[in-house]
Design an enzyme around this catalytic site. Sequence first.
Site, PDB file in Angstrom:
ATOM      1  N   CYS A 157       0.822  -1.230   0.000  1.00 53.55           N
ATOM      2  CA  CYS A 157       0.000   0.000   0.000  1.00 53.55           C
ATOM      3  C   CYS A 157       0.851   1.275   0.000  1.00 53.55           C
ATOM      4  CB  CYS A 157      -0.936   0.001   1.199  1.00 53.55           C
ATOM      5  SG  CYS A 157      -0.106  -0.394   2.747  1.00 53.55           S
ATOM      6  N   HIS A 250      -2.670   6.913   3.083  1.00 47.73           N
ATOM      7  CA  HIS A 250      -1.213   7.048   3.143  1.00 47.73           C
ATOM      8  C   HIS A 250      -0.801   8.238   2.274  1.00 47.73           C
ATOM      9  CE1 HIS A 250      -1.142   3.331   5.192  1.00 47.73           C
ATOM     10  NE2 HIS A 250      -0.549   2.555   4.317  1.00 47.73           N
TER      11      HIS A 250
HETATM   12  P1  NAP Z   1      -5.850  -8.733   9.885  1.00 43.10           P
HETATM   13  O1  NAP Z   1      -6.876  -7.701  10.140  1.00 43.10           O
HETATM   14  O2  NAP Z   1      -4.999  -9.202  11.017  1.00 43.10           O
HETATM   15  O3  NAP Z   1      -6.627 -10.047   9.293  1.00 43.10           O
HETATM   16  C1  NAP Z   1      -5.964 -11.268   9.099  1.00 43.10           C
HETATM   17  C2  NAP Z   1      -6.883 -12.329   8.500  1.00 43.10           C
HETATM   18  O4  NAP Z   1      -6.127 -13.555   8.384  1.00 43.10           O
HETATM   19  C3  NAP Z   1      -8.103 -12.668   9.384  1.00 43.10           C
HETATM   20  O5  NAP Z   1      -9.203 -12.972   8.567  1.00 43.10           O
HETATM   21  C4  NAP Z   1      -7.654 -13.939  10.118  1.00 43.10           C
HETATM   22  O6  NAP Z   1      -8.725 -14.773  10.514  1.00 43.10           O
HETATM   23  C5  NAP Z   1      -6.850 -14.617   9.031  1.00 43.10           C
HETATM   24  N1  NAP Z   1      -5.942 -15.590   9.627  1.00 43.10           N
HETATM   25  C6  NAP Z   1      -5.078 -15.398  10.640  1.00 43.10           C
HETATM   26  N2  NAP Z   1      -4.478 -16.582  10.967  1.00 43.10           N
HETATM   27  C7  NAP Z   1      -4.977 -17.517  10.119  1.00 43.10           C
HETATM   28  C8  NAP Z   1      -4.770 -18.917   9.935  1.00 43.10           C
HETATM   29  N3  NAP Z   1      -3.933 -19.614  10.708  1.00 43.10           N
HETATM   30  N4  NAP Z   1      -5.451 -19.552   8.949  1.00 43.10           N
HETATM   31  C9  NAP Z   1      -6.322 -18.873   8.173  1.00 43.10           C
HETATM   32  N5  NAP Z   1      -6.582 -17.552   8.301  1.00 43.10           N
HETATM   33  C10 NAP Z   1      -5.910 -16.900   9.266  1.00 43.10           C
HETATM   34  O7  NAP Z   1      -4.855  -8.315   8.734  1.00 43.10           O
HETATM   35  P2  NAP Z   1      -5.087  -7.178   7.574  1.00 43.10           P
HETATM   36  O8  NAP Z   1      -4.682  -5.842   8.018  1.00 43.10           O
HETATM   37  O9  NAP Z   1      -6.446  -7.375   7.011  1.00 43.10           O
HETATM   38  O10 NAP Z   1      -3.989  -7.604   6.496  1.00 43.10           O
HETATM   39  C11 NAP Z   1      -4.141  -8.761   5.683  1.00 43.10           C
HETATM   40  C12 NAP Z   1      -2.992  -8.841   4.697  1.00 43.10           C
HETATM   41  O11 NAP Z   1      -3.063  -7.726   3.803  1.00 43.10           O
HETATM   42  C13 NAP Z   1      -1.613  -8.744   5.355  1.00 43.10           C
HETATM   43  O12 NAP Z   1      -0.721  -9.552   4.653  1.00 43.10           O
HETATM   44  C14 NAP Z   1      -1.246  -7.298   5.218  1.00 43.10           C
HETATM   45  O13 NAP Z   1       0.150  -7.105   5.225  1.00 43.10           O
HETATM   46  C15 NAP Z   1      -1.827  -6.996   3.845  1.00 43.10           C
HETATM   47  N6  NAP Z   1      -2.118  -5.590   3.576  1.00 43.10           N
HETATM   48  C16 NAP Z   1      -2.786  -4.824   4.466  1.00 43.10           C
HETATM   49  C17 NAP Z   1      -3.060  -3.485   4.134  1.00 43.10           C
HETATM   50  C18 NAP Z   1      -3.824  -2.595   5.041  1.00 43.10           C
HETATM   51  O14 NAP Z   1      -3.924  -1.394   4.686  1.00 43.10           O
HETATM   52  N7  NAP Z   1      -4.372  -3.064   6.167  1.00 43.10           N
HETATM   53  C19 NAP Z   1      -2.660  -2.978   2.916  1.00 43.10           C
HETATM   54  C20 NAP Z   1      -1.995  -3.787   2.020  1.00 43.10           C
HETATM   55  C21 NAP Z   1      -1.741  -5.087   2.368  1.00 43.10           C
HETATM   56  P3  NAP Z   1      -9.338 -14.746  12.023  1.00 43.10           P
HETATM   57  O15 NAP Z   1     -10.168 -13.503  12.126  1.00 43.10           O
HETATM   58  O16 NAP Z   1     -10.145 -15.990  12.080  1.00 43.10           O
HETATM   59  O17 NAP Z   1      -8.168 -14.737  12.958  1.00 43.10           O
END
Ligand code: NAP
Length: 358
Positions: A157, A250
């Site tokens: 991002c 951002h």
């Molecule tokens: P997040 O809010 O922590 O969500 C993580 C997700 O992964 C949840 O649905 C969680 O499920 C699932 N998960 C965790 N452990 C797991 C497992 N063992 N098996 C299957 N699913 C599992 O993270 P986020 O901010 O959405 O980010 C997600 C990804 O996108 C990351 O790689 C991050 O670096 C990337 N990203 C984020 C942004 C941003 O602006 N936030 C931007 C670009 C990229 P549960 O709810 O069941 O734990």
Amino acid sequence: MKKIPVGILGATGMVGQRFVQLLTNHPWFEIRVLAASPRSAGKTYNDAVAEKWFSKNPIPQSVAEIRVLAVEDDIEKICSDVKLVFSALDLEKDQTKKIEENYASKGALVVSNNSAHRWTADVPMIIPEINPEHLEILDFQRKNRNWAGGIIVKSNCSIQSYVPVLHAWAEFEPTDVIVTTDQAISGAGKIFKTWPQMIDNVIPYIGGEEEKSEMEPLKVWGRIVDGKIEPAKKPIISATCIRVPVADGHMASVSVKFKNKPTKEQLIEAVKNYKNPVADLNLPSSPNDLFKYFDEDDRPQTRLDRDLGNGMTISVGRIREDGVLDYKFVALSHNTIRGAAGGAVLAAELLKAKNIIQ
Ligand code: NAP
């Protein structure tokens, strides 16, 4: 038109919830599967996100009662139900890689937000308005790996604000770039309620972000050679990534040196008249204006401008001479829409428009 059934891996997280919002009532795609960790599996989506639904709008009715599946244990069922999955998992890189490869081998096209496969040479890192031609590498990928499906990724991002602007200036050949990004807390999957330490605070470090900001643009600007993407060698980028107390959006402050130094007017014209290579495809998530250029000295601003073009427009302003390099400017993009879920949905729309998925 019959909609394409899709799934969301990591549907309960911050980015996963954005996917749910953007795909609800999407004209080409229909959410068929929501999957997450074993902690959420078996619950209705409503119950699984009850405590952490971040949007002011309610959970869409159409998904509230869907039973959440387990990303790993239910892979066979998921791949038989959908053709494409959006990956918003937050796991160790190796585990994410393995999961995404398993999905691709079982016939799913994976459009990933995760960084795990960003440096895999036969996986394209797509920003549709910059490098749609990189999708050609999917043929090599599928053949070499014997996959019925495939994997494409979107970039971090942090680069989605300034890289498209530098791309609009490609004819002037940027050679050196110094960028500081002020990044919102949703980029860490957080809101102020879950990260109160960010109120009235700035943290001058985001793990791994500066390396991504410096290297990923080179892959986006790379070219396909023998079934691999060879990263570009220029421009050299030096990045500082800072977490700031902003919910979404951002902002990047950038200084740039060119091989062929343009005038300020030429820079503004190039942004205003950028020829978007996918404009003719009428992708549903494509904003009418990829760029919004501001003359006002105090724009863009995160709260006022991050939602332009439904969060997909990039705002640009403060283009001015720089005493050290040639010019400096400011750019802003919505990190969980343009920078994450929206950028991935746009990439999936490109797959459909190119008949890679039907
Ligand atoms: P997040 O809010 O922590 O969500 C993580 C997700 O992964 C949840 O649905 C969680 O499920 C699932 N998960 C965790 N452990 C797991 C497992 N063992 N098996 C299957 N699913 C599992 O993270 P986020 O901010 O959405 O980010 C997600 C990804 O996108 C990351 O790689 C991050 O670096 C990337 N990203 C984020 C942004 C941003 O602006 N936030 C931007 C670009 C990229 P549960 O709810 O069941 O734990």
